[in-house]
Design an enzyme around this catalytic site. Structure first.
Site, PDB file in Angstrom:
ATOM      1  N   CYS A  97       0.849  -1.205   0.000  1.00 42.07           N
ATOM      2  CA  CYS A  97       0.000   0.000   0.000  1.00 42.07           C
ATOM      3  C   CYS A  97       0.885   1.258   0.000  1.00 42.07           C
ATOM      4  CB  CYS A  97      -0.962  -0.056   1.180  1.00 42.07           C
ATOM      5  SG  CYS A  97      -2.216   1.220   1.149  1.00 42.07           S
ATOM      6  N   GLN A  98       0.726   2.133   0.980  1.00 40.03           N
ATOM      7  CA  GLN A  98       1.578   3.321   1.042  1.00 40.03           C
ATOM      8  C   GLN A  98       3.050   2.906   1.156  1.00 40.03           C
ATOM      9  OE1 GLN A  98       1.556   5.390   4.772  1.00 40.03           O
ATOM     10  NE2 GLN A  98       1.729   7.416   3.825  1.00 40.03           N
TER      11      GLN A  98
END
Lengths: 372, 351
Positions: free
Chosen positions: B143-144
């Site tokens: 994700c991030q």
């Protein structure tokens, strides 16, 4: 319930389950009686299921072991919306002829009742002082969640947004304007600056309340209306095929699907995104003003303020970065020194090898010796 | 056909389940998460670098470092024994490390992306390189954390041998990215200047608002159906714990992330600089595996697959998982599909 019983999870849940069973059995009997005799059931009191649920929701956490109270309160509140829907459907279907003769008759009944059902969900509860109460329950949590977020950040005691509701409720245009005018009055005298700050805070909270109202009553209400239309269209489509939802759960799931579809269509629109951003931005502006005032108050008592702490944290961080850089530089410098040392040793080794083997072009050991 | 007496019966059953479930809730005890044995090998401020115990006799020579997001806790990748991406990777013979960023507090509010990437993450990578005497290791960003891994790799390409990104946003402004649309209207400066660290609750509100009917209503109605089953209830509560276990975000890093990525889309516009150094995706020339989820409501597939257009690597592979942002770690199918895909892809490039 004795104090001993209240500490035993088995006891209090048994009492609760027993009370529920009796309550629901009475409603089941009533429904079956109406179905059997094809007569209309007696008029129920307004919202009996959810009222009973509210009553339990208040009692249960007190009876439950302390570590579970929060969970129980949350669970009961979250499931209330589902029961509300069941209650409205029950009322709608009980009000007509029982049982409905065919899907089309069923559809007629539901479509007539649905509008009042939707109005009941979307409109604020008549008995509640909170204009978002019905809406929040209907949706599950979004607005309620937002209010919790707001309250958690407030530097002031209590929830200012709630306190301002009296001026902001539906049809409260005049008091709101009056408050706004009062907040715009020129200030006088010794406490003039403090009054100005307070007025500024009031104005900012009013702006946030207005933004919240536009978001909940405007943007989200459109989603709600659209979801209702979509549900009716899907039910109509089903009944045209001779089908109806087979259970309350199926009806609820269909409603959730329609709600998500409507939300997915409206949430990316500029109207929605701007309304949501205004709600967040106005809250932050009010909080900023609160912080400023709290800092001035703390400063008057010679206590550390948020600004001072931020300055300290920033300086510590800058120092930490410098330390990191110095460590890296040292590491790099250390590696460079080691490389230089290795290169020196290699040169020395080559020289020694050359001395020990002059036939390969090296100088004699004597010649290689440094002169004093 | 739905009838009044049936509604009462359903409502009664529903209430009965809740009542019975209260007993189960009272007895359920602690909710444990993070099941695979591991040890902390490096600590720095709030950060901990973990190494998981290998589950095969002769694990891969080059370790893989998992870089998780700042916005949630990394135990999602190791939630429970039968739902663990990490366990799956270990079973496939990989040597797994994980960066746990910890919970920033007010003293961390001035941490910047430069500190996270060129500081903490670089030092973790260097630690592993030194420990294994390797010039470069493999990175797996989630994700991030995937975005961070891309940035890190662009800044320090010589330290990364292979790069795997999972449900990673790259193009932050694709039309179907609801979070991006909402974020663009926010006054990020006002937010960070006012709040300092951005509270996890605020971010959670945003995530829940993406699907309010399902995530704040239907989910808990569904829960009533499993209240009497302690195993299923515990699994539900474990996930619930993870969802609401949201660290606050270090203010300056949050400001930079929202402005640079969401509002200015610098990664695909090739205008990103971190710590004064350009972080250009064209510098990501090593093999890249991009795993995305087709039903992802947080990072739409369009945001992830954009990587192919911008990355400098000629060895680019995309893998589409049929599921959502969370399902890619915890669903039964994910356990069977994802670790073998990653391990096989890395194994083919282990030279």
């Amino acid at each position: 319930m004795s104090s001993k019983a209240s500490t035993d999870p088995g006891d209090w849940t048994a009492v609760w389950a027993d009370a529920q069973q009796k309550y629901w059995q009475s409603w089941l009997d009533l429904s079956q009686q109406a179905t059997a005799t094809l007569t209309r059931p007696p008029e129920p009191p307004p919202n009996p299921w959810t009222q009973a649920f509210d009553f339990w929701a208040k009692l249960m956490p007190q009876a439950a072991p302390p570590e579970n109270r929060d969970w129980i309160g949350k669970l009961t509140a979250l499931n209330k919306g589902y029961l509300q829907m069941g209650e409205h459907l029950w009322k709608t279907l009980s009000a007509g002829q029982n049982p409905p003769p065919d899907p089309h008759a069923w559809w007629e009944m539901v479509s007539q009742g649905f509008k009042s059902m939707q109005d009941g969900f979307a409109a604020p509860s008549r008995d509640s002082q909170d204009p978002w109460a019905g809406f929040a329950t209907f949706w599950g949590m979004p607005i309620d969640n937002w209010r919790r977020v707001c309250s958690a950040y407030s530097a002031m005691p209590g929830d200012i947004e709630t306190a301002l509701r009296g001026f902001m409720g539906p049809g409260a245009g005049t008091p709101e304007t009056a408050l706004s005018r009062w907040l715009s009055l020129p200030t006088l005298g010794y406490t003039r600056e403090a009054q100005e700050e307070m007025q500024r805070l009031g104005q900012l909270w009013l702006e946030h309340s207005q933004a919240l109202r536009e978001y909940a009553g405007g943007a989200l209400a459109k989603v709600s209306a659209k979801a209702g239309e979509s549900l009716m269209a899907k039910l109509h489509e089903l009944t045209a095929q001779g089908k109806t939802p087979e259970s309350l759960r199926e009806f609820y799931n269909l409603w959730v699907d329609c709600g998500e579809e409507a939300y997915a269509a409206l949430a990316p629109t500029p109207e929605f995104t701007q309304a949501q951003a205004r709600m967040v931005n106005t809250l932050l502006a009010a909080k900023r003003q609160e912080q400023k005032m709290v800092d001035e108050f703390l400063s008057a008592f010679n206590m550390p303020t948020r600004r001072e702490l931020d300055t300290s944290h920033k300086r510590i961080h800058q120092l930490q970065r410098q330390v990191w850089r110095l460590q890296e530089d040292l590491e790099e410098a250390g590696i460079a020194a080691l490389r230089e040392e290795v290169a020196g040793l290699r040169r020395e080794l080559e020289a020694l090898r050359a001395e020990s083997n002059p036939s390969k072009g090296g100088k004699s050991p004597r010649a290689a010796q440094p002169t004093a | 056909m739905l009838r009044p007496d049936q509604i009462v019966q359903e409502a009664f059953d529903f209430n009965r389940r809740i009542a019975a479930g209260m007993t189960t809730l009272g007895q359920i005890g602690q909710i444990e998460t993070g099941v695979s044995p591991r040890e902390a090998v490096h600590r720095e401020d709030k950060l901990t670098l973990y190494r998981y115990h290998p589950r095969v006799a002769d694990p891969a020579k080059v370790p893989v470092l998992i870089v998780y997001a700042l916005v949630n806790r990394p135990y999602m990748a190791d939630l429970q024994e039968d739902r663990s991406l990490i366990r799956g990777l270990l079973d496939q013979g990989l040597d797994v490390y994980l960066v746990d960023w910890g919970y920033p507090d007010a003293a961390d509010r001035f941490l910047e992306l430069d500190d996270y990437l060129n500081g903490y993450l670089r030092r973790c990578v260097d630690f592993i390189r030194r420990a294994h005497k390797l010039p470069a290791i493999d990175l797996l960003g989630i994700c991030q954390g995937g975005t961070f891994s891309l940035c890190f790799t662009a800044l320090h390409p010589e330290k990364v041998r292979n790069l795997v990104t999972m449900v990673t946003p790259v193009d932050f402004q694709t039309p179907d990215n609801l979070l991006s649309l909402w974020t663009r209207e926010l006054d990020t400066d006002l937010m960070v200047d006012t709040l300092g660290n951005v509270p996890g609750e605020l971010l959670n509100w945003g995530f829940l608002s993406l699907k309010p009917f399902r995530l704040t209503g239907q989910k808990y109605v569904d829960m009533a159906e499993i209240l009497e089953d302690p195993v299923k209830l515990k699994n539900f509560l474990r996930m619930e714990k993870w969802i609401f276990d949201s660290p606050d975000q270090a203010g300056e890093a949050y400001r930079q992330f929202i402005k640079w990525f969401y509002q200015e889309n610098r990664l695909v516009n090739d205008t990103l600089e971190i710590g004064g150094k350009k972080a250009s995706l064209s510098r990501v020339t090593m093999p890249v595996l991009n795993v995305y989820a087709t039903e992802d409501h947080l990072v739409p597939p369009s945001a992830s697959i954009a990587l192919e257009k911008h990355v400098g690597s000629r060895d680019y592979t995309a893998f589409a998982f049929k599921g959502g942002h969370i399902g890619i770690y915890v669903s039964g199918r994910a356990q069977k599909e994802i670790p073998p895909v990653i391990a096989k892809w890395i194994g083919a490039r282990a030279h």
